[in-house]
Scaffold this active site. Structure first.
Site, mmCIF file in Angstrom:
data_model
loop_
_atom_site.group_PDB
_atom_site.id
_atom_site.type_symbol
_atom_site.label_atom_id
_atom_site.label_comp_id
_atom_site.label_asym_id
_atom_site.label_seq_id
_atom_site.Cartn_x
_atom_site.Cartn_y
_atom_site.Cartn_z
ATOM 1 C CB SER A 34 -1.401 -11.863 -15.012
ATOM 2 O OG SER A 34 -1.377 -13.031 -15.754
ATOM 3 C CG HIS A 65 0.973 -12.568 -20.350
ATOM 4 N ND1 HIS A 65 2.154 -12.775 -19.685
ATOM 5 C CD2 HIS A 65 0.013 -12.785 -19.447
ATOM 6 C CE1 HIS A 65 1.907 -13.113 -18.426
ATOM 7 N NE2 HIS A 65 0.610 -13.127 -18.256
ATOM 8 C CG HIS A 87 1.727 -18.923 -18.382
ATOM 9 N ND1 HIS A 87 1.508 -17.876 -19.241
ATOM 10 C CD2 HIS A 87 1.898 -18.385 -17.147
ATOM 11 C CE1 HIS A 87 1.530 -16.742 -18.561
ATOM 12 N NE2 HIS A 87 1.772 -17.015 -17.296
ATOM 13 C CE1 TYR A 89 -2.306 -20.017 -19.111
ATOM 14 C CE2 TYR A 89 -1.156 -20.131 -17.019
ATOM 15 C CZ TYR A 89 -1.714 -19.387 -18.045
ATOM 16 O OH TYR A 89 -1.659 -18.026 -17.992
ATOM 17 C CD GLU A 90 0.510 -19.109 -22.746
ATOM 18 O OE1 GLU A 90 0.261 -18.417 -23.739
ATOM 19 O OE2 GLU A 90 1.519 -18.917 -22.022
ATOM 20 C CB ALA A 117 -1.233 -12.246 -11.048
ATOM 21 C CG MET A 215 -1.757 -20.878 -12.537
ATOM 22 S SD MET A 215 -3.112 -20.627 -13.675
ATOM 23 C CE MET A 215 -4.508 -20.521 -12.540
ATOM 24 C CB SER A 216 3.997 -17.994 -13.920
ATOM 25 O OG SER A 216 3.936 -16.983 -12.929
ATOM 26 C CG ASN A 239 -7.059 -14.187 -6.545
ATOM 27 O OD1 ASN A 239 -6.205 -13.934 -7.404
ATOM 28 N ND2 ASN A 239 -7.246 -15.394 -6.057
ATOM 29 C CG HIS A 251 -7.475 -13.670 -16.462
ATOM 30 N ND1 HIS A 251 -6.250 -13.890 -15.859
ATOM 31 C CD2 HIS A 251 -7.206 -12.924 -17.554
ATOM 32 C CE1 HIS A 251 -5.299 -13.303 -16.553
ATOM 33 N NE2 HIS A 251 -5.846 -12.701 -17.583
#
Ligand code: HPA
Length: 276
Positions: A34, A65, A87, A89-90, A117, A215-216, A239, A251
């Site tokens: 990201s 992306h 991902h 989550y997609e 990220a 998340m990846s 963050n 995001h």
């Protein structure tokens, strides 16, 4: 009727053939996380193919992306860059998440850099830090290697004790020192997303030994390790994680910090790939 495995192997082969017909081969692949897509602008003699034109590749749904498979040179090294990843989550199934890794392996590529990220859990980190992943904890709730197995991928029960190549980690630290960049090292915990974590979850992850959360990366790393690829993974701490950070996570913040770090990140990757 072909089996699921036969269909999967055919999809990998068709995607690899299309990429091979469009782009020169490369030795090193870099998956851009990201906000880290701009690294692609440092690639010379770039040839590109859009994910839309690669059979069986979905089109990424996440802003930032882009969905481009690139081949070219960085400082003399022949690299593939994947601007855009899939991902869980997609809504993609786990085998789709690792499809690009299977395809890279099919293309003969054996050196891999995964970037992402991530939220910082280690209190010594600050947003904007880069962190070499030494090891991971998989709390995504699935393992992408589940399912029918093809011997050409490697062992059914892969050893994961050295998945993040120690020589590459050393190389990353020596390059960072030469460039005068701070480079952290730590354990990345992979969750499924798409929610950011709760403060209680971050406290738990901290107790479990995680330095960063995202998340990846974990599914791709597992597939790459199974296939014997040499792996380096770098997180951009965009963050501080929930509860450590005093403000709500967005995001937007992830994107802004990765943009801020982009120059350092590109310089680091450029030096690393020339020495890999
Ligand atoms: N949590 C999970 N994934 C992330 C974060 C986070 O705080 N920051 C960037 N990706």
């Amino acid at each position: 009727m072909s089996t699921m495995l036969e269909q999967e192997l055919k999809a990998i082969e068709e995607a690899a053939e299309t990429i091979d017909a469009a782009l020169p081969r490369a030795d090193i692949a870099i998956v851009l996380g990201s906000g880290l897509g701009p690294l692609a602008e440092n690639i010379e003699e770039a040839h590109t193919i859009s994910y839309q034109d690669i059979p069986h590749f979905p089109v990424p749904t996440v802003i930032s992306h882009s969905g481009t498979f690139i081949s070219g040179k960085i400082g003399g090294a022949k690299v593939y860059a994947l601007s855009g990843r899939f991902h869980y989550y997609e809504g993609h199934d786990p085998h789709t998440v690792i499809l690009p890794m299977r395809v890279l392996h099919k293309l003969g590529c054996r050196k891999l850099i995964l970037t992402n990220a991530a939220g910082g859990i280690n209190p010594n980190f600050v947003p904007g830090d880069l962190m070499v992943i030494r090891d991971h904890i998989n709390l995504a709730g699935y393992n992408p290697l589940r399912g029918e197995h093809a011997d050409e991928w490697g062992p059914r029960f892969p050893d994961m004790s050295n998945m993040y190549d120690a020589h590459y980690r050393e190389l990353a630290h020596s390059v960072a020192a030469e460039l005068g960049l701070t480079l952290q090292e730590g354990v990345y915990c992979g969750l499924s997303g798409p929610t950011f974590e709760t403060p209680a979850e971050i406290k738990m992850l901290s107790i479990l030994g995680a330095d960063a959360v995202g998340m990846s990366t974990v599914p791709e790393a597992l597939a790459a390790c199974q296939m014997g690829m040499h792996l380096l993974a770098i997180s951009c701490i965009t963050n501080m994680a929930a509860g450590i950070s005093k403000h709500p996570l967005t995001h937007q913040e992830v994107m802004e910090t990765s943009k801020m770090v982009e120059k350092h990140f590109s310089a680091l990757i450029k030096e690393i790939v020339t020495k890999m």
